[in-house]
Design a protein around this motif. Structure first.
Motif, PDB file in Angstrom:
ATOM      1  N   ARG A  91      24.281  25.438  36.293  1.00  0.00           N
ATOM      2  CA  ARG A  91      24.453  27.065  36.769  1.00  0.00           C
ATOM      3  C   ARG A  91      24.566  27.869  35.409  1.00  0.00           C
ATOM      4  O   ARG A  91      25.257  27.495  34.456  1.00  0.00           O
ATOM      5  N   THR A  92      23.838  28.685  35.329  1.00  0.00           N
ATOM      6  CA  THR A  92      23.958  29.730  33.954  1.00  0.00           C
ATOM      7  C   THR A  92      25.327  30.518  34.427  1.00  0.00           C
ATOM      8  O   THR A  92      25.517  30.983  35.395  1.00  0.00           O
ATOM      9  N   ARG A  93      25.928  30.934  33.469  1.00  0.00           N
ATOM     10  CA  ARG A  93      27.246  31.831  33.380  1.00  0.00           C
ATOM     11  C   ARG A  93      26.422  32.992  33.388  1.00  0.00           C
ATOM     12  O   ARG A  93      25.621  33.580  32.579  1.00  0.00           O
ATOM     13  N   VAL A  94      27.080  33.869  34.403  1.00  0.00           N
ATOM     14  CA  VAL A  94      26.555  35.225  34.755  1.00  0.00           C
ATOM     15  C   VAL A  94      27.817  36.197  34.625  1.00  0.00           C
ATOM     16  O   VAL A  94      28.938  35.616  35.108  1.00  0.00           O
ATOM     17  N   GLY A  95      27.682  36.850  33.636  1.00  0.00           N
ATOM     18  CA  GLY A  95      28.917  37.818  33.407  1.00  0.00           C
ATOM     19  C   GLY A  95      29.073  38.961  33.937  1.00  0.00           C
ATOM     20  O   GLY A  95      28.607  39.091  35.231  1.00  0.00           O
ATOM     21  N   PHE A  96      30.160  39.891  33.774  1.00  0.00           N
ATOM     22  CA  PHE A  96      30.300  41.060  34.872  1.00  0.00           C
ATOM     23  C   PHE A  96      29.313  42.102  34.324  1.00  0.00           C
ATOM     24  O   PHE A  96      28.694  42.069  33.277  1.00  0.00           O
ATOM     25  N   GLU A  97      29.256  42.915  35.382  1.00  0.00           N
ATOM     26  CA  GLU A  97      28.743  44.283  35.120  1.00  0.00           C
ATOM     27  C   GLU A  97      29.222  45.384  35.821  1.00  0.00           C
ATOM     28  O   GLU A  97      30.010  45.128  36.521  1.00  0.00           O
ATOM     29  N   GLY A  98      29.123  46.563  35.557  1.00  0.00           N
ATOM     30  CA  GLY A  98      29.506  47.734  35.821  1.00  0.00           C
ATOM     31  C   GLY A  98      30.713  48.318  35.007  1.00  0.00           C
ATOM     32  O   GLY A  98      31.115  47.386  34.096  1.00  0.00           O
ATOM     33  N   PRO A  99      31.286  49.213  35.187  1.00  0.00           N
ATOM     34  CA  PRO A  99      32.227  49.899  34.185  1.00  0.00           C
ATOM     35  C   PRO A  99      33.547  49.263  34.248  1.00  0.00           C
ATOM     36  O   PRO A  99      34.135  48.809  35.144  1.00  0.00           O
ATOM     37  N   GLU A 100      34.098  48.937  33.003  1.00  0.00           N
ATOM     38  CA  GLU A 100      35.637  48.155  32.826  1.00  0.00           C
ATOM     39  C   GLU A 100      36.592  49.109  33.307  1.00  0.00           C
ATOM     40  O   GLU A 100      37.517  48.316  33.726  1.00  0.00           O
ATOM     41  N   ASP A 101      36.448  50.369  33.268  1.00  0.00           N
ATOM     42  CA  ASP A 101      37.643  51.118  33.841  1.00  0.00           C
ATOM     43  C   ASP A 101      37.530  51.689  35.338  1.00  0.00           C
ATOM     44  O   ASP A 101      38.079  52.370  35.703  1.00  0.00           O
ATOM     45  N   SER A 102      36.465  51.023  35.899  1.00  0.00           N
ATOM     46  CA  SER A 102      36.377  51.183  37.471  1.00  0.00           C
ATOM     47  C   SER A 102      37.643  50.674  38.364  1.00  0.00           C
ATOM     48  O   SER A 102      38.480  49.764  38.062  1.00  0.00           O
ATOM     49  N   PRO A 103      37.730  51.655  39.208  1.00  0.00           N
ATOM     50  CA  PRO A 103      39.107  51.155  40.084  1.00  0.00           C
ATOM     51  C   PRO A 103      38.577  50.282  41.220  1.00  0.00           C
ATOM     52  O   PRO A 103      39.436  49.866  41.837  1.00  0.00           O
ATOM     53  N   TYR A 104      37.476  50.053  41.424  1.00  0.00           N
ATOM     54  CA  TYR A 104      36.952  48.894  42.177  1.00  0.00           C
ATOM     55  C   TYR A 104      36.503  47.509  41.610  1.00  0.00           C
ATOM     56  O   TYR A 104      35.563  47.995  40.637  1.00  0.00           O
ATOM     57  N   ALA A 105      36.752  46.636  41.922  1.00  0.00           N
ATOM     58  CA  ALA A 105      35.962  45.213  41.416  1.00  0.00           C
ATOM     59  C   ALA A 105      35.857  44.393  42.718  1.00  0.00           C
ATOM     60  O   ALA A 105      36.446  44.185  43.508  1.00  0.00           O
ATOM     61  N   ILE A 106      34.698  43.481  42.266  1.00  0.00           N
ATOM     62  CA  ILE A 106      34.340  42.439  43.363  1.00  0.00           C
ATOM     63  C   ILE A 106      34.063  41.326  42.439  1.00  0.00           C
ATOM     64  O   ILE A 106      33.166  41.512  41.586  1.00  0.00           O
TER      65      ILE A 106
END
Length: 74
Positions: free
Chosen positions: A13-28
């Protein structure tokens, strides 16, 4: 003696990083990327089944996916 990981499909499996704003109040955070995520190198890839579901759910509750930090634990 071979590694306990030898032969396991997860080792490829390929390492898949995070995306989206680091300062977001939401995380999945998902457990592990699927084949669509590995091929597209995006967590919860919008063209995959889980990405489509996440996008639909976020839209339903009025949150733009681009405003959410999304990634995988593995």
């Amino acid at each position: 003696m071979p590694s306990p990981c030898a032969g396991c499909f997860l080792q490829f499996r390929t390492r898949v990083g995070f995306e989206g704003p680091e300062d977001s109040p939401y995380a999945i955070v998902g457990e592990a990327p699927g084949i669509t995520e590995c091929r597209g190198n995006r967590p919860f890839h919008p063209n995959g089944p889980s990405g489509n579901l996440i996008t639909t759910l976020l839209t339903h509750i009025g949150i733009d996916r681009r405003n959410v930090r999304i990634g995988n634990a593995l």
